[in-house]
Design a protein around this motif. Structure first.
Motif, PDB file in Angstrom:
ATOM      1  N   UNK A 143       0.792  -1.318  -0.051  1.00 52.44           N
ATOM      2  CA  UNK A 143      -0.110   0.075  -0.070  1.00 52.44           C
ATOM      3  C   UNK A 143       0.832   1.174  -0.036  1.00 52.44           C
ATOM      4  N   UNK A 144       2.160   1.292   0.033  1.00 51.55           N
ATOM      5  CA  UNK A 144       3.040   2.242  -0.139  1.00 51.55           C
ATOM      6  C   UNK A 144       3.373   2.556  -1.393  1.00 51.55           C
ATOM      7  N   UNK A 145       2.669   3.603  -2.069  1.00 55.28           N
ATOM      8  CA  UNK A 145       2.669   3.855  -3.477  1.00 55.28           C
ATOM      9  C   UNK A 145       3.049   5.471  -3.640  1.00 55.28           C
ATOM     10  N   UNK A 146       3.576   5.896  -4.592  1.00 56.72           N
ATOM     11  CA  UNK A 146       3.606   7.263  -5.040  1.00 56.72           C
ATOM     12  C   UNK A 146       2.270   7.851  -5.836  1.00 56.72           C
ATOM     13  N   UNK A 147       1.555   7.252  -6.100  1.00 60.25           N
ATOM     14  CA  UNK A 147       0.371   7.636  -6.780  1.00 60.25           C
ATOM     15  C   UNK A 147      -0.929   7.375  -5.829  1.00 60.25           C
ATOM     16  N   UNK A 148      -1.469   8.585  -5.503  1.00 63.18           N
ATOM     17  CA  UNK A 148      -2.385   8.672  -4.493  1.00 63.18           C
ATOM     18  C   UNK A 148      -3.696   7.531  -4.661  1.00 63.18           C
ATOM     19  N   UNK A 149      -4.240   7.608  -6.261  1.00 66.54           N
ATOM     20  CA  UNK A 149      -5.417   6.707  -6.201  1.00 66.54           C
ATOM     21  C   UNK A 149      -4.997   5.335  -6.117  1.00 66.54           C
ATOM     22  N   UNK A 150      -3.429   4.821  -6.593  1.00 60.17           N
ATOM     23  CA  UNK A 150      -3.124   3.656  -6.425  1.00 60.17           C
ATOM     24  C   UNK A 150      -3.048   3.208  -4.731  1.00 60.17           C
ATOM     25  N   UNK A 151      -2.409   4.182  -4.347  1.00 60.66           N
ATOM     26  CA  UNK A 151      -2.168   3.883  -2.999  1.00 60.66           C
ATOM     27  C   UNK A 151      -3.369   3.766  -1.982  1.00 60.66           C
ATOM     28  N   UNK A 152      -4.814   4.408  -2.485  1.00 58.27           N
ATOM     29  CA  UNK A 152      -6.009   4.150  -1.644  1.00 58.27           C
ATOM     30  C   UNK A 152      -6.546   2.908  -2.098  1.00 58.27           C
ATOM     31  N   UNK A 153      -6.326   2.609  -3.368  1.00 60.25           N
ATOM     32  CA  UNK A 153      -6.994   1.071  -3.773  1.00 60.25           C
ATOM     33  C   UNK A 153      -6.260   0.014  -3.014  1.00 60.25           C
TER      34      UNK A 153
END
Length: 528
Positions: free
Chosen positions: A107-117
């Motif tokens: 869940x640690x992602x640089x893209x906010x939408x991908x992180x929320x998913x």
């Protein structure tokens, strides 16, 4: 929620008495593979009548055997050929049976939408993982309980590696057809209809959203089945689920899904490649300490993921493989895989006799030492399974040709590009730097990575990304897996995962099935 064991009747559409039949259901599931059968059993008895529609026969076969072809403009993608099976049990007749949840690091992602998913995916696993584990009798072995004993973990933590133990289902449980009892008993609440290819969808716009009213399925002999249900769930695997959803959207002149929804885009998979080989002294230690072990009937395998990770790094897991041509292993593998596929083993007497000594050693290690037998001098390698970065050029779309059922054939574009190669080199370098901190006892020598001959190196395929989950405009399904722009259509497939992550996806998919069973069951109860 109902316990497993309730009868689900399996009947071939070809065996229906009438040339055309109409049935009503509360929930219609398309696909009798892992997700479809699991959801059906968890709904059985709590959600009214459940119908499962399966394109293949009672015993799973490869996609080309039932006429499900694909076009590959960028070269063959074996995840759409060898990685797809149709029939009752689906690809579970051939999969490796590994159960492991996605990690918090996913869940640690640089893209906010991908992180929320990804935060939602990890949370669903935490909330429903124990229920899934209980169904398969592996409570305490999956989810938060997948860590090795603390005494064995310390050396790896010092090297910034996070060891976990996957849980392999026993071969008799890997094929989910065990959830179905082929019986002549009356099973009014749940039926699995095999040899039923979904060929058409009928729906209309209701209050601004599309509502499915009916699907039409055809059998190889031309029998027709119309199913009218309150809710429909696409659980037919990534390629077929995406193809069906593209077909539904096209039938609505492209107005079913929101314009910005990226349906069919971002197809990705795990890229599997060997990175290092152990020398003689290290090989013996690795075989003794890190070879798979058994807890009851479940084989537990060591996995290594990044303990600390940057926002833009690709997730991966590393594991140790012991490739061998030993005749005993070949015999044991064929016996177990035939049990899983529910077929007769293809073993000659001579081959069995030649492998008898090794078979006795395999049995001794399995039953007495509770470990996988690794023959002396066997090759021992480190392998990485790395998620591929999603990109729009890797995709699934509808082609111009039609199959024998009048359905448009999917065009599957998938390739490994320069960015993938750079990510693989980076992952190898980073992991071996961490591994070297373990010292000379575990020393491993880097092996050459030949991109010109790169293929998926073994029969594990995890296609994801083409029906991505999320709350952003590009998402295809919402956090409840309902297709955006529709009222009663859901997707239960690995296609909803944004990328392949750090684990095999099946366990997390079953957690979503558990979540969906709860919500659909609650909705059915409230409507009574």
């Amino acid at each position: 929620m109902l316990f497993l064991g309730v009868v689900m009747r399996v009947i071939s559409l070809d065996d229906f008495d009438e040339a055309e039949s109409i049935v009503n259901a509360d929930v219609c599931i398309i696909g009798a593979g892992a997700a479809g059968l699991y959801l059906a059993q968890r709904l059985n008895g709590s959600s009214g009548k459940v119908m499962v529609v399966e394109a293949g026969p009672g015993t799973p076969v490869l996609s080309n055997e039932i006429g499900f072809d694909c076009e590959f403009p960028d070269g063959d993608y074996r995840g759409a050929t060898e990685g797809r099976s149709f029939g009752v049990g689906g690809t579970t007749a051939r999969w490796g049976g590994q159960m492991l949840a996605f990690q918090a690091s996913d869940a640690v992602r640089d893209d906010s939408s991908m992180q929320r998913a990804w935060e939602h995916i990890v949370q669903v696993g935490r909330e429903h993982g124990s229920a899934v584990a209980k169904v398969f009798g592996v409570g305490g072995l999956v989810g938060q309980e997948s860590r090795p004993p603390a005494s064995e973990v310390a050396p790896f933590r010092a090297s910034s590696l996070d060891p976990v133990l996957s849980c392999g289902l026993p071969f008799r449980k890997r094929n989910f057809a065990w959830m179905v009892e082929r019986s002549s008993k009356t099973a009014d609440e749940c039926e699995v209809i095999s040899n039923a290819v979904v060929a058409n969808w009928i729906g209309e716009e209701v209050h601004g959203d599309f509502r499915i009213q009916e699907l039409i399925a055809l059998s190889p002999s031309g029998k027709k089945l119309r199913i009218r249900a309150m809710n429909y769930v696409l659980a037919a695997g990534t390629v077929e689920t995406t193809r069906i959803l593209c077909e539904i959207n096209a039938a609505g002149s492209g107005r079913v899904l929101p314009d910005k929804a990226e349906l069919g885009l971002g197809l990705s998979d795990h890229l599997s490649f060997d990175i290092a080989e152990f020398g003689d002294s290290a090989r013996r230690l690795v075989a003794k300490t890190l070879a798979p072990r058994f807890v009851n009937s479940n084989m537990r395998n060591w996995r290594f993921v990044q303990a600390d990770i940057g926002l833009s790094e690709c997730r991966y897991f590393a594991h140790i493989v012991f490739p061998t041509e030993d005749s005993g292993y070949r015999v044991a593998k064929e016996l177990l895989q035939s049990m899983q596929a529910r077929r007769f083993p293809e073993i000659g007497f001579g081959e069995f006799f030649r492998g008898s000594v090794s078979l006795s050693k395999i049995a001794w290690h399995r039953l007495v030492l509770k470990r996988l037998y690794v023959e002396y001098g066997a090759m021992c390698r480190l392998r990485i399974d790395m998620e591929q970065r999603p990109r729009a050029t890797n995709s699934i779309r509808l082609g111009d040709r039609f199959d024998r059922f009048g359905r448009r054939i999917p065009v599957v574009s998938w390739s490994v590009n320069g960015q993938d190669e750079a990510d693989m080199l980076c992952a190898r370098k980073e992991f071996l730097q961490r591994w070297s901190m373990l010292g000379v006892n575990y020393a491993a020598h880097e092996v050459h990575l030949d991109f010109n001959s790169l293929v998926k190196s073994y029969d594990a395929y995890h296609p994801v990304g083409t029906c991505r989950i999320g709350e952003d405009p590009a998402a295809v399904v919402g956090l409840d897996l309902r297709v955006r722009g529709t009222q009663n259509l859901f997707v239960l497939s690995t296609a909803v995962f944004p990328s392949a992550g750090s684990a095999n996806p099946t366990f997390s998919l079953l957690c979503f099935a558990e979540m969906m069973a709860f919500h659909l069951g609650s909705a059915a109860a409230s409507s009574v």
